[in-house]
Design a protein around this motif. Structure first.
Motif, PDB file in Angstrom:
ATOM      1  N   LEU A 139     -83.787  59.882  53.588  1.00 34.20           N
ATOM      2  CA  LEU A 139     -83.697  58.810  54.583  1.00 34.20           C
ATOM      3  C   LEU A 139     -84.480  57.566  54.177  1.00 34.20           C
ATOM      4  CD1 LEU A 139     -84.011  60.883  57.888  1.00 34.20           C
ATOM      5  CD2 LEU A 139     -81.943  59.868  56.918  1.00 34.20           C
ATOM      6  N   LYS A 140     -85.476  57.732  53.312  1.00 32.37           N
ATOM      7  CA  LYS A 140     -86.292  56.598  52.869  1.00 32.37           C
ATOM      8  C   LYS A 140     -85.709  55.901  51.639  1.00 32.37           C
ATOM      9  CE  LYS A 140     -90.519  58.977  54.374  1.00 32.37           C
ATOM     10  NZ  LYS A 140     -91.800  59.585  53.901  1.00 32.37           N
ATOM     11  N   ASN A 141     -84.669  56.480  51.058  1.00 32.37           N
ATOM     12  CA  ASN A 141     -84.136  55.971  49.795  1.00 32.37           C
ATOM     13  C   ASN A 141     -82.813  55.243  50.037  1.00 32.37           C
ATOM     14  OD1 ASN A 141     -83.085  55.558  47.211  1.00 32.37           O
ATOM     15  ND2 ASN A 141     -83.846  57.522  46.441  1.00 32.37           N
ATOM     16  N   PRO A 142     -82.785  53.913  49.914  1.00 32.31           N
ATOM     17  CA  PRO A 142     -81.541  53.167  50.171  1.00 32.31           C
ATOM     18  C   PRO A 142     -80.424  53.498  49.193  1.00 32.31           C
ATOM     19  CG  PRO A 142     -83.218  51.737  49.207  1.00 32.31           C
ATOM     20  CD  PRO A 142     -83.903  53.025  49.532  1.00 32.31           C
ATOM     21  N   ASN A 143     -80.752  54.100  48.061  1.00 39.02           N
ATOM     22  CA  ASN A 143     -79.716  54.500  47.112  1.00 39.02           C
ATOM     23  C   ASN A 143     -79.011  55.788  47.523  1.00 39.02           C
ATOM     24  OD1 ASN A 143     -80.222  52.332  45.283  1.00 39.02           O
ATOM     25  ND2 ASN A 143     -82.003  53.444  44.490  1.00 39.02           N
ATOM     26  N   LEU A 144     -79.613  56.514  48.479  1.00 41.28           N
ATOM     27  CA  LEU A 144     -79.045  57.788  48.913  1.00 41.28           C
ATOM     28  C   LEU A 144     -78.471  57.727  50.325  1.00 41.28           C
ATOM     29  CD1 LEU A 144     -81.763  60.235  47.520  1.00 41.28           C
ATOM     30  CD2 LEU A 144     -79.624  59.506  46.430  1.00 41.28           C
ATOM     31  N   VAL A 145     -78.737  56.650  51.050  1.00 43.63           N
ATOM     32  CA  VAL A 145     -78.181  56.456  52.394  1.00 43.63           C
ATOM     33  C   VAL A 145     -77.326  55.199  52.364  1.00 43.63           C
ATOM     34  CG1 VAL A 145     -78.667  56.114  54.836  1.00 43.63           C
ATOM     35  CG2 VAL A 145     -80.178  57.558  53.456  1.00 43.63           C
ATOM     36  N   ARG A 146     -76.086  55.342  52.767  1.00 45.58           N
ATOM     37  CA  ARG A 146     -75.154  54.225  52.645  1.00 45.58           C
ATOM     38  C   ARG A 146     -74.321  54.093  53.913  1.00 45.58           C
ATOM     39  NH1 ARG A 146     -71.257  54.645  47.617  1.00 45.58           N
ATOM     40  NH2 ARG A 146     -73.283  54.514  46.612  1.00 45.58           N
ATOM     41  N   LYS A 147     -74.343  52.903  54.506  1.00 53.62           N
ATOM     42  CA  LYS A 147     -73.443  52.616  55.623  1.00 53.62           C
ATOM     43  C   LYS A 147     -72.148  52.079  55.035  1.00 53.62           C
ATOM     44  CE  LYS A 147     -76.948  51.840  59.158  1.00 53.62           C
ATOM     45  NZ  LYS A 147     -76.590  53.080  59.871  1.00 53.62           N
ATOM     46  N   ALA A 148     -71.042  52.711  55.382  1.00 56.37           N
ATOM     47  CA  ALA A 148     -69.758  52.369  54.768  1.00 56.37           C
ATOM     48  C   ALA A 148     -68.748  51.989  55.834  1.00 56.37           C
ATOM     49  CB  ALA A 148     -69.236  53.547  53.949  1.00 56.37           C
ATOM     50  N   GLY A 149     -67.842  51.092  55.465  1.00 57.14           N
ATOM     51  CA  GLY A 149     -66.771  50.688  56.362  1.00 57.14           C
ATOM     52  C   GLY A 149     -67.254  49.818  57.506  1.00 57.14           C
ATOM     53  N   PHE A 150     -66.324  49.481  58.376  1.00 57.71           N
ATOM     54  CA  PHE A 150     -66.590  48.668  59.555  1.00 57.71           C
ATOM     55  C   PHE A 150     -65.848  49.307  60.724  1.00 57.71           C
ATOM     56  CE2 PHE A 150     -66.369  46.105  55.720  1.00 57.71           C
ATOM     57  CZ  PHE A 150     -67.581  45.439  55.727  1.00 57.71           C
ATOM     58  N   GLU A 151     -66.308  49.052  61.933  1.00 59.17           N
ATOM     59  CA  GLU A 151     -65.578  49.613  63.071  1.00 59.17           C
ATOM     60  C   GLU A 151     -64.129  49.130  63.037  1.00 59.17           C
ATOM     61  OE1 GLU A 151     -67.328  50.083  66.903  1.00 59.17           O
ATOM     62  OE2 GLU A 151     -69.283  49.405  66.171  1.00 59.17           O
ATOM     63  N   PRO A 152     -63.163  50.022  63.231  1.00 60.05           N
ATOM     64  CA  PRO A 152     -63.277  51.391  63.744  1.00 60.05           C
ATOM     65  C   PRO A 152     -63.306  52.479  62.677  1.00 60.05           C
ATOM     66  CG  PRO A 152     -60.994  50.741  63.795  1.00 60.05           C
ATOM     67  CD  PRO A 152     -61.745  49.585  63.193  1.00 60.05           C
ATOM     68  N   TYR A 153     -63.798  52.174  61.459  1.00 56.65           N
ATOM     69  CA  TYR A 153     -63.925  53.233  60.450  1.00 56.65           C
ATOM     70  C   TYR A 153     -65.326  53.192  59.829  1.00 56.65           C
ATOM     71  CZ  TYR A 153     -62.824  49.678  56.819  1.00 56.65           C
ATOM     72  OH  TYR A 153     -62.823  48.577  56.004  1.00 56.65           O
ATOM     73  N   ALA A 154     -66.327  53.075  60.692  1.00 53.79           N
ATOM     74  CA  ALA A 154     -67.718  52.986  60.251  1.00 53.79           C
ATOM     75  C   ALA A 154     -68.362  54.368  60.222  1.00 53.79           C
ATOM     76  CB  ALA A 154     -68.501  52.066  61.181  1.00 53.79           C
ATOM     77  N   ARG A 155     -69.144  54.622  59.180  1.00 55.84           N
ATOM     78  CA  ARG A 155     -69.858  55.887  59.071  1.00 55.84           C
ATOM     79  C   ARG A 155     -71.076  55.699  58.180  1.00 55.84           C
ATOM     80  NH1 ARG A 155     -65.473  54.343  55.710  1.00 55.84           N
ATOM     81  NH2 ARG A 155     -65.469  55.521  53.765  1.00 55.84           N
ATOM     82  N   THR A 156     -71.965  56.691  58.208  1.00 58.64           N
ATOM     83  CA  THR A 156     -73.157  56.683  57.370  1.00 58.64           C
ATOM     84  C   THR A 156     -73.131  57.908  56.469  1.00 58.64           C
ATOM     85  OG1 THR A 156     -74.430  55.569  59.103  1.00 58.64           O
ATOM     86  CG2 THR A 156     -75.668  56.613  57.326  1.00 58.64           C
ATOM     87  N   LEU A 157     -73.272  57.683  55.160  1.00 55.13           N
ATOM     88  CA  LEU A 157     -73.266  58.760  54.174  1.00 55.13           C
ATOM     89  C   LEU A 157     -74.689  59.016  53.699  1.00 55.13           C
ATOM     90  CD1 LEU A 157     -70.646  56.696  53.519  1.00 55.13           C
ATOM     91  CD2 LEU A 157     -70.141  58.527  51.912  1.00 55.13           C
ATOM     92  N   HIS A 158     -75.057  60.294  53.616  1.00 49.56           N
ATOM     93  CA  HIS A 158     -76.358  60.700  53.089  1.00 49.56           C
ATOM     94  C   HIS A 158     -76.108  61.600  51.881  1.00 49.56           C
ATOM     95  CE1 HIS A 158     -76.732  60.039  57.448  1.00 49.56           C
ATOM     96  NE2 HIS A 158     -77.939  59.570  57.181  1.00 49.56           N
ATOM     97  N   THR A 159     -76.526  61.156  50.710  1.00 47.17           N
ATOM     98  CA  THR A 159     -76.339  61.943  49.498  1.00 47.17           C
ATOM     99  C   THR A 159     -77.514  62.895  49.322  1.00 47.17           C
ATOM    100  OG1 THR A 159     -75.082  60.181  48.426  1.00 47.17           O
ATOM    101  CG2 THR A 159     -76.057  61.855  46.999  1.00 47.17           C
ATOM    102  N   LEU A 160     -77.220  64.185  49.275  1.00 41.75           N
ATOM    103  CA  LEU A 160     -78.254  65.200  49.062  1.00 41.75           C
ATOM    104  C   LEU A 160     -78.301  65.636  47.600  1.00 41.75           C
ATOM    105  CD1 LEU A 160     -77.514  67.396  52.219  1.00 41.75           C
ATOM    106  CD2 LEU A 160     -79.133  65.491  52.009  1.00 41.75           C
ATOM    107  N   ILE A 161     -77.131  65.983  47.066  1.00 40.89           N
ATOM    108  CA  ILE A 161     -77.011  66.375  45.657  1.00 40.89           C
ATOM    109  C   ILE A 161     -76.112  65.339  44.991  1.00 40.89           C
ATOM    110  CG2 ILE A 161     -76.338  68.191  44.040  1.00 40.89           C
ATOM    111  CD1 ILE A 161     -78.589  69.067  45.872  1.00 40.89           C
ATOM    112  N   GLY A 162     -76.711  64.345  44.365  1.00 41.83           N
ATOM    113  CA  GLY A 162     -75.947  63.248  43.772  1.00 41.83           C
ATOM    114  C   GLY A 162     -76.174  63.147  42.280  1.00 41.83           C
ATOM    115  N   GLU A 163     -75.354  62.334  41.626  1.00 46.64           N
ATOM    116  CA  GLU A 163     -75.483  62.199  40.176  1.00 46.64           C
ATOM    117  C   GLU A 163     -76.746  61.446  39.775  1.00 46.64           C
ATOM    118  OE1 GLU A 163     -72.206  59.044  41.146  1.00 46.64           O
ATOM    119  OE2 GLU A 163     -73.134  60.788  42.106  1.00 46.64           O
TER     120      GLU A 163
END
Length: 339
Positions: A195-219
């Motif tokens: 949650l503290k790492n902006p490279n692992l938390v990403r807000k994607a899309g815009f309403e009505p297709y807005a979501r937040t992605l949290h990468t746990l196991i990433g490259e």
């Protein structure tokens, strides 16, 4: 329409089948008849031939390929498989694997202990495994160390390892696995640090297709051969994973729906043919969809936040282990931003 003899399970979406005898026997799970492949499964069968004979009775198929669905939880549509209520297990269970889907690399299981807790020993053998805590707290021990996990913490465990999973109370782990030819180090990912790492938390899309992605196991934060995993949450009533996209040349995927208390639900879509969508199904908490190929996305019902754990396995080790490597459905390419 579909007409079947001997009371076989059927679906109105399937092609017409004509059986000129009411009975025939199958003595194995797989055999060839005049060059045709006939595979018997738990509650149905698959035919990959336009016509063949079995001990005299003629089974005529008016499509080159069809699937007879059964009474169980699994359904096959457009190279995607639906598994219902995968959270209703106790102890350890491997739920999705190469023997009950068309997936070649990606596997999913669950380790669930109730209020009294429990323990289990797991040998990874030739698989790398990422454990993701979905609820409760517990401990995973390996190589002389103990790792305490709480919600959305993740632990990457390499091949040829033995782990001890234990808890004194409720503990719910998702087990994401894939074969690996190399052994990488053990790596622990705390969700608080994600949650503290902006490279692992990403807000994607815009309403009505807005979501937040949290990468746990990433490259970029975990060394691995194939595995990628994270959790995504939509805004109330929004679409996620939009626009429709496919990554079957690079990665297999499983969506596990989480944190959607009943009666909240979403709709999952998976298809190749835009005007004849093969999979459009409601999904509730605990349901999982295994995706071999096809454009896929989902949408939340009003009042619902769609939550899902996404798990991926690269087709080629390391080379295809890139989260953003996707192909957007041509009709929507350039009109919407996926990430």
């Amino acid at each position: 329409s579909l007409s079947m003899a001997a009371g076989w399970p059927c679906s109105p979406q399937m092609k017409k089948v004509k059986v000129q005898s009411s009975r025939f026997k199958v003595h194995g799970s797989k055999f060839k008849v005049y060059g045709s492949k006939f595979k018997v499964q738990r509650s149905g069968f698959t035919v990959q031939s336009s016509a063949f004979k079995v001990h005299g009775p003629e089974l005529r198929v008016q499509s080159s390929r069809f699937k007879v669905q059964g009474f169980k939880r699994r359904a096959k549509m457009a190279d995607a498989w639906l598994f219902r209520a995968t959270h209703q297990v106790q102890g350890r269970k491997r739920i999705i694997h190469q023997y009950n889907t068309g997936l070649e690399f990606l596997r999913y299981g669950r380790v669930i202990f109730s209020g009294t807790g429990g323990s289990v020993t797991i040998d990874t053998e030739d698989e790398e495994i990422a454990f993701v805590c979905l609820n409760g707290t517990g401990t995973i021990g390996l190589e002389g160390r103990s790792y305490d996990l709480k919600k959305y913490d993740a632990l990457y465990v390499p091949r040829e390892s033995r782990v001890e999973v234990s808890s004194q109370g409720p503990f719910d782990l998702a087990e994401c696995a894939a074969p690996a030819s190399r052994k990488y180090p053990v790596q622990f990912v705390r969700f608080d640090e994600v949650l503290k790492n902006p490279n692992l938390v990403r807000k994607a899309g815009f309403e009505p297709y807005a979501r937040t992605l949290h990468t746990l196991i990433g490259e970029n934060n975990v060394q691995a051969a194939r595995l990628l995993a994270g959790v995504t949450f939509s805004k109330d009533g929004n679409w996620t994973s939009w626009p429709p996209h496919d990554h079957s040349k690079e990665k297999e995927e499983i969506y596990l729906y989480i944190d959607m208390p009943y009666p909240n639900f979403s709709i999952h879509l998976n298809y190749w043919d835009y005007k004849n969508m093969e999979m459009v199904v409601p999904v509730w908490e605990g349901d999982a969809v295994a995706i071999k190929r096809g454009y896929h996305y989902n949408v939340a019902s009003p009042g619902t936040v769609t939550g899902f754990l996404w798990m991926m396995a690269a087709i080629r080790e390391e080379k295809d282990r890139v989260f953003t490597q996707v192909t957007v459905q041509p009709e929507f390419d350039g009109r919407f931003k996926l990430f």
